[in-house]
Scaffold this active site. Structure first.
Site, short mmCIF file in Angstrom:
data_model
loop_
_atom_site.label_atom_id
_atom_site.label_comp_id
_atom_site.label_asym_id
_atom_site.label_seq_id
_atom_site.Cartn_x
_atom_site.Cartn_y
_atom_site.Cartn_z
N PRO A 10 -17.71 28.51 -24.57
CA PRO A 10 -17.22 29.63 -23.76
C PRO A 10 -16.31 30.57 -24.53
CG PRO A 10 -16.20 27.56 -23.07
CD PRO A 10 -17.29 27.19 -24.02
N GLY A 36 -5.63 27.50 -37.02
CA GLY A 36 -6.37 26.67 -36.08
C GLY A 36 -7.20 25.59 -36.73
N GLY A 70 0.80 -1.22 0.00
CA GLY A 70 0.00 0.00 0.00
C GLY A 70 0.83 1.26 0.00
N HIS A 76 -0.43 4.59 7.42
CA HIS A 76 -1.45 3.54 7.37
C HIS A 76 -2.83 4.12 7.61
CE1 HIS A 76 2.35 1.58 8.70
NE2 HIS A 76 2.04 0.80 7.67
#
Length: 601
Positions: free
Chosen positions: A576, A504, A64, A226
């Protein structure tokens, strides 16, 4: 109410063994013992059983914490790593299997993090290995500086400082030193390092519910790796404040956990706990280096930033500080093939001279800056009528972008990456600042060119470059015209659209800023050619721009990040970028209307 944590796993009981399998597939220099599921050991593939002619260095613990410890197996660091189940100390038989697999005549060193289970299991395995004839030494690492000094027999917990100790031990062993000296160097390193951790969230174990122990606006200081509670829970604060508190804890003169004082040199390790972006770790490192130098008079010889010893998916970081000396530096700089040790720190040469080089140097001035005429930079502050109009128009457009920042971000969060408003806001603020200092308002073409330079400097990303292209094309169209009239602005707008489309790749209907600019340009040119009053033409074209921007709700994106979004999601918000264009265009038109009508009255 707690919820089951989401994990990209199969059976929670198989996560450790399947991790090890993936690790060995990824790094050919690693292999593992065929003892699943009880024995989970990663080892160097170039070390044969019983014949290794150097001291073997073995570390391990509960899983872990990846990449610890399996990711640090390799020449110059660990010879083997022993894994237990998640947050569970490895059993004695696994540790013994590792010792038997890699220990040769020179013996082995066990580097153990200071947790009761690890100490007991590694200790018993060491005694058993000794009874089998192996030379074994053990070094306990307890670098935690968060807990009070008096913690009974448990002592300080082993944290990310263990990684530095492993590197020192591995380098000493690789240099051919005998077991006693390797152990002594590791023990010496362990006494010079201190660590404190901070968490923004609690980790979630595979197959278990996510803990809600920490609130959304809370952080926890001094916790273990832990998920066990820390020493203090406090409100979320800027990372600079948090780093200051962490360093104060590590370097506390009351606890004297580490023998570091003003004038010393140190090594700094900023360690991610599993779910912390590298950007945030670097920000913490930046503060730590400066704080050590300015507040404590301590210079950093080496800086390591990344995820070394994690706690599953915990969001947070720990800072480890180790006192530097010549031997430790030599070991840390020694080459290693451990796959998860930061390779760049070894590949780049370090010397006393390198440490004196500043992290920041001046930006070379672009040729255009040096070539600007004194006339432009020292122009009179007295503006012509046209200069005043241009200044007011730019200010109106920038302020409108600032006003709608949150709306732009909200739309972009639905159809993009959520930062359109922030990016445009950054550009608008910079324009308002620069226009007071260096925009030659009496020269329309040069002013447009300077706006392009501003947005290129501060906006970045696709939006920034598109606006820069827009300004450069408009500048080229206006350059050389002494008296700029409405038709010239219309030509400049069309030139900008052509340039954006050329570079673009977007066209009308692609759901981009052009869906506001193209109809505005077409309307403006048509009205001017029909003989309309230029101001009326501009006002009408601004209305067309807004209509075009709103119409993007019904378009399927064919350019930009929105092209990856499903059509039903796109319908929830307009583009946007188009809305930003329409907003500043409309604001400029209304400002111009107000000024001209006011001047006539």
């Amino acid at each position: 109410m707690a919820a089951r944590g989401k994990k990209l796993i199969n059976d929670p009981n198989d996560v450790v063994t399947q991790f090890i399998e993936g690790l060995a597939e990824t790094y050919p220099g690693l292999q593992y013992l065929d003892g699943f599921p009880e024995i989970k050991v990663v080892l160097r593939s170039d070390v044969a059983v019983g014949t290794y002619d150097k001291v073997a260095v073995i570390c391990g613990g509960g899983s872990g914490h990846e990449p610890a410890h399996g990711g640090f197996v390799g020449q110059g660091m660990l010879t083997a790593a022993v894994s237990g189940d998640v947050f569970t100390s490895p059993p004695v038989n696994s540790i013994l299997a590792a010792i038997r697999a890699v220990t040769g005549p020179k013996g082995c060193l066990l580097v153990v993090t200071n947790y009761t289970g690890d100490r007991l299991n590694f200790g018993l395995a060491a005694e058993e290995a000794k009874s089998e004839g192996h030379k074994v030494e053990m070094v306990i690492v307890g670098d935690d500086c968060a807990l009070p000094p008096t913690q009974g027999i448990a002592g300080r917990r082993g944290l990310a400082g263990t990684i530095l100790v492993n590197k020192v031990a591995g380098a000493a062993a690789d240099a051919g030193l005998p077991l006693e000296e390797v152990a002594e160097q590791a023990r010496h390193a362990s006494e010079l390092v201190g660590t404190v951790g901070v968490a923004l969230s609690v980790c979630t174990l595979p197959g278990q519910d996510t803990s809600d122990r920490l609130g959304l606006e809370q952080i926890e200081l001094g916790l273990g790796i832990h998920g066990e509670p820390g020493t203090a829970v406090t409100e979320l604060q800027p990372v600079d404040v948090v780093v200051t508190r962490v360093l104060k804890q590590i370097l506390s003169p009351e606890t004297r956990y580490v023998p570091i004082t003003r004038g010393d040199r140190v090594l700094l390790l900023t360690n991610g706990l599993g779910a912390t972006p590298i950007m945030e770790l670097m920000i913490a490192t930046r503060k730590a280096v400066r704080e050590l130098q300015l507040e404590y008079g301590i210079a950093t010889d080496r800086v390591y930033t990344g995820s070394f010893m994690t706690s599953l998916d915990m969001q947070g970081f720990s800072i480890s500080i180790m006192k530097s000396d010549a031997t430790i530096l030599q070991c840390l700089d020694a080459s290693t093939k451990a796959p998860c040790w930061p390779a760049g720190t070894n590949d780049m040469a370090y010397s006393a001279g390198d440490r004196q080089k500043p992290a920041k140097i001046s930006v070379p001035a672009p040729p255009s800056c040096a070539m600007k005429s004194d006339k432009m930079l020292q122009q009179s502050r007295e503006l012509t009528k046209e200069g005043c109009i241009l200044e007011a128009s730019i200010e109106a457009g920038a302020k409108e972008i600032i006003r709608i920042k949150d709306s732009l971000n909200e739309w972009d969060s639905k159809v993009g990456d959520g930062d359109c408003g922030t990016t445009m806001y950054r550009g608008a603020i910079a324009i308002l600042d620069d226009m007071k200092k260096c925009y030659p308002m009496n020269d329309a073409a040069e002013t447009v060119n300077e706006i392009g330079a501003t947005v290129r400097r501060v906006m970045g990303g696709t939006t920034g470059i598109l606006y820069d292209i827009l300004c450069k094309a408009a500048y080229a169209s206006l350059k050389g015209i002494k008296t700029v009239e409405a038709k010239h602005w219309a030509n400049a707008l069309q030139a900008s659209i052509d340039a954006i489309s050329k570079y673009g790749g977007a066209r009308a209907g692609y759901r981009t800023m052009l869906d506001a600019l193209i109809p505005a340009s077409e309307t403006l040119r048509e009205r001017l050619e029909a003989g309309d009053d230029p101001l009326d033409a501009f006002i009408v074209s601004s209305e067309t721009a807004m209509t075009g921007a709103e119409s993007t709700r019904h378009m399927q994106a064919q350019a930009g990040r929105s092209s990856y979004i499903a059509a039903d999601k796109l319908a929830s918000a307009p583009d946007p970028g188009a809305m930003a264009v329409a907003a500043w265009y409309r604001a400029v038109a209304l400002s111009l209307k107000s000024m001209l009508r006011h001047s006539k009255s």
